[in-house]
Enzyme design. Sequence first.
Site, PDB file in Angstrom:
ATOM      1  N   SER A 110      21.790  -0.026  24.791  1.00 43.72           N
ATOM      2  CA  SER A 110      22.780   0.609  23.902  1.00 43.72           C
ATOM      3  C   SER A 110      22.503   0.268  22.441  1.00 43.72           C
ATOM      4  O   SER A 110      23.428   0.139  21.640  1.00 43.72           O
ATOM      5  CB  SER A 110      24.210   0.201  24.282  1.00 43.72           C
ATOM      6  OG  SER A 110      24.488   0.557  25.612  1.00 43.72           O
ATOM      7  N   HIS A 111      21.221   0.146  22.103  1.00 46.22           N
ATOM      8  CA  HIS A 111      20.825  -0.232  20.744  1.00 46.22           C
ATOM      9  C   HIS A 111      19.789   0.753  20.203  1.00 46.22           C
ATOM     10  O   HIS A 111      18.655   0.373  19.924  1.00 46.22           O
ATOM     11  CB  HIS A 111      20.214  -1.638  20.733  1.00 46.22           C
ATOM     12  CG  HIS A 111      21.090  -2.703  21.288  1.00 46.22           C
ATOM     13  ND1 HIS A 111      20.593  -3.844  21.891  1.00 46.22           N
ATOM     14  CD2 HIS A 111      22.437  -2.824  21.335  1.00 46.22           C
ATOM     15  CE1 HIS A 111      21.599  -4.606  22.286  1.00 46.22           C
ATOM     16  NE2 HIS A 111      22.738  -4.003  21.958  1.00 46.22           N
ATOM     17  N   PRO A 112      20.123   2.028  20.028  1.00 44.42           N
ATOM     18  CA  PRO A 112      19.128   2.963  19.473  1.00 44.42           C
ATOM     19  C   PRO A 112      18.746   2.564  18.055  1.00 44.42           C
ATOM     20  O   PRO A 112      19.589   2.141  17.257  1.00 44.42           O
ATOM     21  CB  PRO A 112      19.849   4.313  19.513  1.00 44.42           C
ATOM     22  CG  PRO A 112      21.309   3.979  19.517  1.00 44.42           C
ATOM     23  CD  PRO A 112      21.417   2.687  20.282  1.00 44.42           C
TER      24      PRO A 112
END
Length: 532
Positions: free
Chosen positions: A468-470
């Site tokens: 969840s870290h683009p």
Amino acid sequence: MSATDRTPSERADVCIVGAGPAGGIVAHSLAQRGHDVVVLEAGPRVPPDERLERMERHQRPAHDWTDVWGMGGDRDAYASTGDVDYPLNSTRIKGVGGTTLHWIGYTPRLHPKDFEMDSRYGLATDWPISYDDLRPYYADAETELGVSGADDNPFAPPREESFPMDAFPPSHSDTILGEACEELDIDVHSVAQARNSEGYDGRSACVGYGTCTPVCPSGAKYDGSVHVRKAESEGARVLDRVPVQRLEHDADGERVEAAVYATPDGTEHRQEARQFVIACGAIETPRLLLLSQSDAYPDGLANSSGAVGRYLMDHLLYLVTGQLPEPTGQHQVGFTTSVTHQFYDHEEETPGSFFVGFLNYAGPSPVEAALGDGGWGDDVTAAVQRSYGGHIGTEALVEQLPNPNSRVTLDDSQTDDHGNPVPDVHWTIGDHGRATAEKAIQVQRDILSEAGARVDYATPAHSPLSGSHPMGTTRMGDDPAESVVDPRLRTHDLENLSIASSSVFPTGGAMNPTLTIAALSLKAAEHVDAAL
């Protein structure tokens, strides 16, 4: 002025797109300096008194993760066409506070090697700034967010300042896994996190709801609404439910003139300003630039390099879980308190960086077990004891290298609720990530086995979960032909457009990115202030 008045401000020094932590920090910093600031946020305000209700919604079997924060439908439509499905609406939140409304809260710094991947290993590219350049901003960001931590990590990058608050003590299951690590000669230490271990900045200490993701009802965990409220107290104006449709520039294509946004009734307005900052994440930031194409920028605004949307990275997430024949106390804490960064810095180029954390939320929670069983009385008690019991687990975040073919584009075959093409997320993993993942999974298996656990699940190396870290879709660099923003976080193509986001990361390391986002946001605000 009424909170429901969504007409443009007549005069604005700065217009910021996005009210997450980056937008909130920039807004507060600039409003504090006396500038007239307007923030445009696509999602709604989330009153603090609604958070208990959202926590309860998360615990009921009828609701999934996206229901908690209302993600989905035409507003949030997207496509995923990469090697691995990208669950975009599970990784983000549209609303005042942004994705930090459901983040886990970890705030490690990137390591010096993360800024020097090409120089050290001949991989990817170097950042145009160093760890030392960002170091003072890291210290300020820890104070702004309120970070609990300790100086017990022998692998941490250099620092001089103490953490604002003491670290959380290790949990019961951390002790079990810690003893196993000691037998394996693996050093274990606390994890820095933006969660109050004591009262801080007007917010309470953690009260142990154990639902940190996706809801912190107490407000002890930092989220971006903290700085939005501070910005408003300094005179900034924040408009919610006003998705920006496009940015419009002057006749010469040198300056942005206005952000065109839509109100809930569909009316479009133009917010003019002297300076603009995009702070809406690594997916919506490139999408907005691509939607803002013009005769001067036929491939998208600020995209003379062709790098807008390219080099999409995320942290590859791998879970290994198991069971012990003894109680482990899972879900009593709800967040990790111990990790090891022993495998982060390395001499060889591959395997790359990863870290391992000890879960305190493995297996079903007691509430999930009870609600999912369908029984009554003693039967429910027995079901909870069977399901809750001795679960234990670890997680690893794994480094992914930038790849120009891993990217965000526009999908013209689908449109959102305003008729705009939706983002198409094409996430490509790469051999380096897979090779590093195999090492990380083996370390996790070794720890659980040494602890005497029966392993019941391990994420396959070729099919990671999203951290969840683009990151990386408007990369920073000195060369305008290969990057989108310069070291001041200003776009090469337009002199009054800056970007505060993980989208500017040239590489992503394997550390949670929010502290770095906050540090870069403070840096961006400093440069925008100088330009004003």
